[in-house]
Write a protein that holds these residues in place. Structure first.
Motif, PDB file in Angstrom:
ATOM      1  N   MET A 116      -3.213  -3.628  -0.468  1.00  0.00           N
ATOM      2  CA  MET A 116      -4.046  -4.674  -1.044  1.00  0.00           C
ATOM      3  C   MET A 116      -4.965  -5.230   0.049  1.00  0.00           C
ATOM      4  N   LEU A 117      -6.046  -5.862  -0.370  1.00  0.00           N
ATOM      5  CA  LEU A 117      -6.953  -6.479   0.599  1.00  0.00           C
ATOM      6  C   LEU A 117      -6.238  -7.574   1.390  1.00  0.00           C
ATOM      7  N   SER A 118      -5.200  -8.156   0.811  1.00  0.00           N
ATOM      8  CA  SER A 118      -4.428  -9.183   1.502  1.00  0.00           C
ATOM      9  C   SER A 118      -3.778  -8.650   2.777  1.00  0.00           C
ATOM     10  N   ARG A 119      -3.688  -7.340   2.903  1.00  0.00           N
ATOM     11  CA  ARG A 119      -3.140  -6.753   4.125  1.00  0.00           C
ATOM     12  C   ARG A 119      -4.055  -7.014   5.319  1.00  0.00           C
ATOM     13  N   VAL A 120      -5.345  -7.176   5.066  1.00  0.00           N
ATOM     14  CA  VAL A 120      -6.300  -7.375   6.171  1.00  0.00           C
ATOM     15  C   VAL A 120      -6.031  -8.679   6.917  1.00  0.00           C
ATOM     16  N   PRO A 121      -5.957  -9.845   6.240  1.00  0.00           N
ATOM     17  CA  PRO A 121      -5.629 -11.062   7.003  1.00  0.00           C
ATOM     18  C   PRO A 121      -4.249 -11.004   7.649  1.00  0.00           C
ATOM     19  N   GLN A 122      -3.323 -10.236   7.048  1.00  0.00           N
ATOM     20  CA  GLN A 122      -2.034 -10.048   7.704  1.00  0.00           C
ATOM     21  C   GLN A 122      -2.212  -9.347   9.049  1.00  0.00           C
ATOM     22  N   LEU A 123      -2.986  -8.274   9.057  1.00  0.00           N
ATOM     23  CA  LEU A 123      -3.218  -7.533  10.298  1.00  0.00           C
ATOM     24  C   LEU A 123      -3.949  -8.380  11.330  1.00  0.00           C
ATOM     25  N   LEU A 124      -4.859  -9.220  10.851  1.00  0.00           N
ATOM     26  CA  LEU A 124      -5.658 -10.059  11.748  1.00  0.00           C
ATOM     27  C   LEU A 124      -4.950 -11.358  12.109  1.00  0.00           C
ATOM     28  N   GLU A 125      -3.865 -11.671  11.386  1.00  0.00           N
ATOM     29  CA  GLU A 125      -3.091 -12.894  11.606  1.00  0.00           C
ATOM     30  C   GLU A 125      -3.962 -14.147  11.497  1.00  0.00           C
ATOM     31  N   THR A 126      -4.792 -14.171  10.471  1.00  0.00           N
ATOM     32  CA  THR A 126      -5.684 -15.310  10.270  1.00  0.00           C
ATOM     33  C   THR A 126      -5.118 -16.267   9.229  1.00  0.00           C
ATOM     34  N   PRO A 127      -5.145 -17.565   9.499  1.00  0.00           N
ATOM     35  CA  PRO A 127      -4.803 -18.528   8.464  1.00  0.00           C
ATOM     36  C   PRO A 127      -5.786 -18.414   7.304  1.00  0.00           C
ATOM     37  N   VAL A 128      -5.387 -18.950   6.164  1.00  0.00           N
ATOM     38  CA  VAL A 128      -6.156 -18.775   4.935  1.00  0.00           C
ATOM     39  C   VAL A 128      -6.710 -20.104   4.438  1.00  0.00           C
ATOM     40  N   ILE A 129      -7.959 -20.070   4.010  1.00  0.00           N
ATOM     41  CA  ILE A 129      -8.559 -21.175   3.255  1.00  0.00           C
ATOM     42  C   ILE A 129      -8.577 -20.724   1.801  1.00  0.00           C
ATOM     43  N   LEU A 130      -7.948 -21.492   0.919  1.00  0.00           N
ATOM     44  CA  LEU A 130      -7.858 -21.120  -0.488  1.00  0.00           C
ATOM     45  C   LEU A 130      -8.868 -21.919  -1.302  1.00  0.00           C
ATOM     46  N   VAL A 131      -9.759 -21.210  -1.979  1.00  0.00           N
ATOM     47  CA  VAL A 131     -10.733 -21.833  -2.871  1.00  0.00           C
ATOM     48  C   VAL A 131     -10.163 -21.798  -4.284  1.00  0.00           C
ATOM     49  N   ILE A 132      -9.972 -22.963  -4.855  1.00  0.00           N
ATOM     50  CA  ILE A 132      -9.405 -23.068  -6.199  1.00  0.00           C
ATOM     51  C   ILE A 132     -10.536 -23.346  -7.178  1.00  0.00           C
ATOM     52  N   GLY A 133     -10.781 -22.391  -8.060  1.00  0.00           N
ATOM     53  CA  GLY A 133     -11.787 -22.593  -9.101  1.00  0.00           C
ATOM     54  C   GLY A 133     -11.219 -23.502 -10.174  1.00  0.00           C
ATOM     55  N   MET A 134     -11.734 -24.719 -10.259  1.00  0.00           N
ATOM     56  CA  MET A 134     -11.167 -25.729 -11.148  1.00  0.00           C
ATOM     57  C   MET A 134     -11.596 -25.470 -12.592  1.00  0.00           C
ATOM     58  N   LYS A 135     -10.645 -24.935 -13.358  1.00  0.00           N
ATOM     59  CA  LYS A 135     -10.830 -24.649 -14.779  1.00  0.00           C
ATOM     60  C   LYS A 135      -9.451 -24.617 -15.417  1.00  0.00           C
ATOM     61  N   LEU A 136      -9.396 -24.475 -16.719  1.00  0.00           N
ATOM     62  CA  LEU A 136      -8.117 -24.370 -17.404  1.00  0.00           C
ATOM     63  C   LEU A 136      -7.318 -23.201 -16.839  1.00  0.00           C
ATOM     64  N   GLY A 137      -6.069 -23.454 -16.451  1.00  0.00           N
ATOM     65  CA  GLY A 137      -5.222 -22.425 -15.869  1.00  0.00           C
ATOM     66  C   GLY A 137      -5.215 -22.399 -14.364  1.00  0.00           C
ATOM     67  N   CYS A 138      -5.997 -23.270 -13.720  1.00  0.00           N
ATOM     68  CA  CYS A 138      -6.147 -23.199 -12.269  1.00  0.00           C
ATOM     69  C   CYS A 138      -4.864 -23.541 -11.523  1.00  0.00           C
TER      70      CYS A 138
END
Length: 232
Positions: free
Chosen positions: A132-154
């Protein structure tokens, strides 16, 4: 090497990763910081005299204070606006997390104060049959900024994304509430729920913008938590 490196993930496609990323870059620029924005994999691009160009990558390139060449900002450009592994397969290409991480490391050697690596879609976007693309930040050991799209189900999308990020051994350095649905019912209640459930700092609340710009988003952000994040 950049002092603060972060991977920008979204709760879904169209959560507003690029808009928020350009806003963060603009806010950092205002503080006199040297900034870089990367979009290592982009699917959905237009043919130009210079080659394939992705609009999100161009926006990141423009918003950053350090003007890298397009191929450094977006080294893997795919034409079809579909999942990256499908777009790559359509043109006989294969994607690898190791290769993408290596491409990012090259730009991360720049002497920048803040570097953002924007993902594609949500957290679990396939690169191939096993990665998965999520493997890339794992390899780079980078903290994550999470953007939450505010809508029903968010709330569900945000919590599942956060659980996956933490399960992958990464830390959420901050999150941004981006109102993508101007008619969202009980918006304030949803935001209050997310505030109560997330331990990571809220970097800003971006209202619905009819004409969104990096400058308008920057006005809504507080980067103090990110810039104090010496582990970034």
């Amino acid at each position: 090497m950049a002092k603060h490196n972060f991977f920008v993930a979204g709760t879904d496609t169209d959560a507003g990763k690029t808009l928020v990323s350009t806003g963060i870059l603009q806010a950092a620029n205002r503080l006199g910081l040297q900034t870089i924005g990367l979009k290592p994999v982009a699917a959905g691009s237009e043919e130009t005299p210079e080659g394939l160009r992705n609009d999100d990558a161009l926006k990141l390139q423009q918003a950053a204070s350090i003007k890298l060449g397009y191929d450094s900002v977006n080294p893997i450009t795919l034409a079809a606006a579909v999942a990256p592994h499908i777009a790559a397969a359509q043109v006989g290409r294969s994607l690898s997390a190791d290769r993408i991480a290596a491409l990012c490391r090259g730009s991360m050697m720049q002497r920048a104060d803040l570097l953002l690596i924007e993902g594609a879609g949500g957290w679990r976007v396939p690169l191939n049959g096993r990665e998965m693309l999520s493997r890339v930040p794992q390899l780079l050991e980078t903290p994550v900024i999470l953007v939450i799209g505010m809508k029903l189900g968010c709330i569900n999308h945000a919590l599942l994304s956060a659980e996956a990020i933490v399960r992958d051994g990464l830390r959420i350095a901050g999150w941004v509430a981006n109102r993508i649905d101007p008619h969202m019912a009980c918006y304030e209640d949803n935001l209050a729920t997310l505030r109560g459930l997330f331990q990571a700092p809220l970097l800003g609340e971006v209202p619905y913008l009819a004409n969104p710009t990096p400058e308008a988003v920057a006005d809504c952000l507080d980067l103090s938590a990110l810039l104090a994040d010496v582990r970034g």
